[in-house]
Write a protein that holds these residues in place. Sequence first.
Motif, PDB file in Angstrom:
ATOM      1  N   SER A  21     -30.899 -12.983  12.403  1.00 39.82           N
ATOM      2  CA  SER A  21     -31.602 -12.476  11.223  1.00 39.82           C
ATOM      3  C   SER A  21     -32.757 -13.385  10.815  1.00 39.82           C
ATOM      4  O   SER A  21     -33.812 -12.910  10.388  1.00 39.82           O
ATOM      5  N   ASN A  22     -32.587 -14.693  10.964  1.00 32.08           N
ATOM      6  CA  ASN A  22     -33.660 -15.628  10.644  1.00 32.08           C
ATOM      7  C   ASN A  22     -34.855 -15.423  11.577  1.00 32.08           C
ATOM      8  O   ASN A  22     -36.010 -15.418  11.144  1.00 32.08           O
ATOM      9  N   THR A  23     -34.571 -15.251  12.866  1.00 34.85           N
ATOM     10  CA  THR A  23     -35.623 -15.016  13.846  1.00 34.85           C
ATOM     11  C   THR A  23     -36.304 -13.677  13.586  1.00 34.85           C
ATOM     12  O   THR A  23     -37.528 -13.569  13.677  1.00 34.85           O
ATOM     13  N   ALA A  24     -35.533 -12.655  13.262  1.00 33.49           N
ATOM     14  CA  ALA A  24     -36.110 -11.339  12.955  1.00 33.49           C
ATOM     15  C   ALA A  24     -37.015 -11.418  11.734  1.00 33.49           C
ATOM     16  O   ALA A  24     -38.080 -10.796  11.701  1.00 33.49           O
ATOM     17  N   SER A  25     -36.603 -12.200  10.740  1.00 38.18           N
ATOM     18  CA  SER A  25     -37.427 -12.369   9.550  1.00 38.18           C
ATOM     19  C   SER A  25     -38.736 -13.080   9.884  1.00 38.18           C
ATOM     20  O   SER A  25     -39.805 -12.682   9.408  1.00 38.18           O
ATOM     21  N   THR A  26     -38.665 -14.103  10.710  1.00 36.45           N
ATOM     22  CA  THR A  26     -39.868 -14.827  11.129  1.00 36.45           C
ATOM     23  C   THR A  26     -40.787 -13.926  11.948  1.00 36.45           C
ATOM     24  O   THR A  26     -42.008 -13.934  11.761  1.00 36.45           O
ATOM     25  N   MET A  27     -40.202 -13.140  12.851  1.00 37.64           N
ATOM     26  CA  MET A  27     -41.006 -12.219  13.658  1.00 37.64           C
ATOM     27  C   MET A  27     -41.638 -11.142  12.785  1.00 37.64           C
ATOM     28  O   MET A  27     -42.800 -10.767  12.994  1.00 37.64           O
ATOM     29  N   SER A  28     -40.916 -10.658  11.805  1.00 35.78           N
ATOM     30  CA  SER A  28     -41.456  -9.657  10.887  1.00 35.78           C
ATOM     31  C   SER A  28     -42.611 -10.227  10.084  1.00 35.78           C
ATOM     32  O   SER A  28     -43.650  -9.574   9.901  1.00 35.78           O
ATOM     33  N   SER A  29     -42.465 -11.449   9.607  1.00 42.22           N
ATOM     34  CA  SER A  29     -43.540 -12.110   8.869  1.00 42.22           C
ATOM     35  C   SER A  29     -44.752 -12.339   9.762  1.00 42.22           C
ATOM     36  O   SER A  29     -45.898 -12.128   9.353  1.00 42.22           O
ATOM     37  N   SER A  30     -44.500 -12.746  10.993  1.00 40.56           N
ATOM     38  CA  SER A  30     -45.587 -12.935  11.961  1.00 40.56           C
ATOM     39  C   SER A  30     -46.320 -11.622  12.213  1.00 40.56           C
ATOM     40  O   SER A  30     -47.549 -11.591  12.298  1.00 40.56           O
ATOM     41  N   ALA A  31     -45.571 -10.546  12.319  1.00 39.60           N
ATOM     42  CA  ALA A  31     -46.192  -9.234  12.533  1.00 39.60           C
ATOM     43  C   ALA A  31     -47.027  -8.809  11.330  1.00 39.60           C
ATOM     44  O   ALA A  31     -48.115  -8.250  11.491  1.00 39.60           O
ATOM     45  N   GLN A  32     -46.536  -9.088  10.123  1.00 40.38           N
ATOM     46  CA  GLN A  32     -47.300  -8.721   8.924  1.00 40.38           C
ATOM     47  C   GLN A  32     -48.606  -9.498   8.844  1.00 40.38           C
ATOM     48  O   GLN A  32     -49.665  -8.925   8.577  1.00 40.38           O
ATOM     49  N   TRP A  33     -48.554 -10.812   9.091  1.00 37.26           N
ATOM     50  CA  TRP A  33     -49.770 -11.600   9.060  1.00 37.26           C
ATOM     51  C   TRP A  33     -50.710 -11.220  10.211  1.00 37.26           C
ATOM     52  O   TRP A  33     -51.938 -11.237  10.046  1.00 37.26           O
ATOM     53  N   SER A  34     -50.156 -10.884  11.348  1.00 38.53           N
ATOM     54  CA  SER A  34     -50.978 -10.443  12.477  1.00 38.53           C
ATOM     55  C   SER A  34     -51.683  -9.135  12.145  1.00 38.53           C
ATOM     56  O   SER A  34     -52.845  -8.937  12.524  1.00 38.53           O
ATOM     57  N   ARG A  35     -50.994  -8.259  11.438  1.00 35.64           N
ATOM     58  CA  ARG A  35     -51.613  -6.996  11.028  1.00 35.64           C
ATOM     59  C   ARG A  35     -52.784  -7.261  10.074  1.00 35.64           C
ATOM     60  O   ARG A  35     -53.866  -6.674  10.219  1.00 35.64           O
ATOM     61  N   VAL A  36     -52.589  -8.164   9.124  1.00 33.43           N
ATOM     62  CA  VAL A  36     -53.671  -8.523   8.193  1.00 33.43           C
ATOM     63  C   VAL A  36     -54.846  -9.119   8.967  1.00 33.43           C
ATOM     64  O   VAL A  36     -56.010  -8.735   8.768  1.00 33.43           O
ATOM     65  N   LEU A  37     -54.543 -10.049   9.852  1.00 36.63           N
ATOM     66  CA  LEU A  37     -55.579 -10.688  10.655  1.00 36.63           C
ATOM     67  C   LEU A  37     -56.308  -9.670  11.531  1.00 36.63           C
ATOM     68  O   LEU A  37     -57.539  -9.713  11.667  1.00 36.63           O
ATOM     69  N   ALA A  38     -55.570  -8.748  12.125  1.00 37.87           N
ATOM     70  CA  ALA A  38     -56.172  -7.737  12.993  1.00 37.87           C
ATOM     71  C   ALA A  38     -57.120  -6.830  12.211  1.00 37.87           C
ATOM     72  O   ALA A  38     -58.238  -6.549  12.659  1.00 37.87           O
ATOM     73  N   TRP A  39     -56.684  -6.363  11.045  1.00 44.66           N
ATOM     74  CA  TRP A  39     -57.562  -5.480  10.256  1.00 44.66           C
ATOM     75  C   TRP A  39     -58.788  -6.219   9.752  1.00 44.66           C
ATOM     76  O   TRP A  39     -59.892  -5.655   9.728  1.00 44.66           O
ATOM     77  N   CYS A  40     -58.627  -7.483   9.362  1.00 42.92           N
ATOM     78  CA  CYS A  40     -59.801  -8.272   8.959  1.00 42.92           C
ATOM     79  C   CYS A  40     -60.760  -8.432  10.142  1.00 42.92           C
ATOM     80  O   CYS A  40     -61.982  -8.331   9.986  1.00 42.92           O
TER      81      CYS A  40
END
Length: 153
Positions: free
Chosen positions: A16-35
């Motif tokens: 669950s900790n790894t999934a949370s980190t991966m989810s956070s990474s995906a959210q920031w990657s999405r922000v970075l990608a759209w920018c």
Amino acid sequence: MDLNQNQSLFGLTIESNTASTMSSSAQWSRVLAWCGIIMGVIFVVLGFLIQTIMSKASSVSRYESNDGFSGSMALAGGMGMIIYIIMGGLTILGNVFLLNYANKISTAIKTNDQTTLNSGFAGLRNYCAFWAIIMIIGLLFMLIGLASALSSM
């Protein structure tokens, strides 16, 4: 023994900790990608603006003087447009890979789908490989320019 280690590698589980980190990474990657995609679109728009401004400046200088700068200004505007459109296109393309990673990792975590997770990490690999190749090409151009400048001294 080495075979057992390789088999255990394919049996990895996501805690669950790894999934949370991966989810956070995906959210920031999405922000970075759209920018990055927005920045790429701005590059393309700036390319057309540069060409328009330089074209107008060359037509004004044509009437004021015959110093030969009007043709070079139009050429500079055209080259600026091409460079900015290429930069914008590369920026958009690279960030589409990052957006692909972000979307697929988020989906894989929500659905617990190994195939989508693998596809998401392949998108991250593509993003990194794309920018590594672009940087290598950029470094080569810089080295060629540096060698040219040093040889003309």
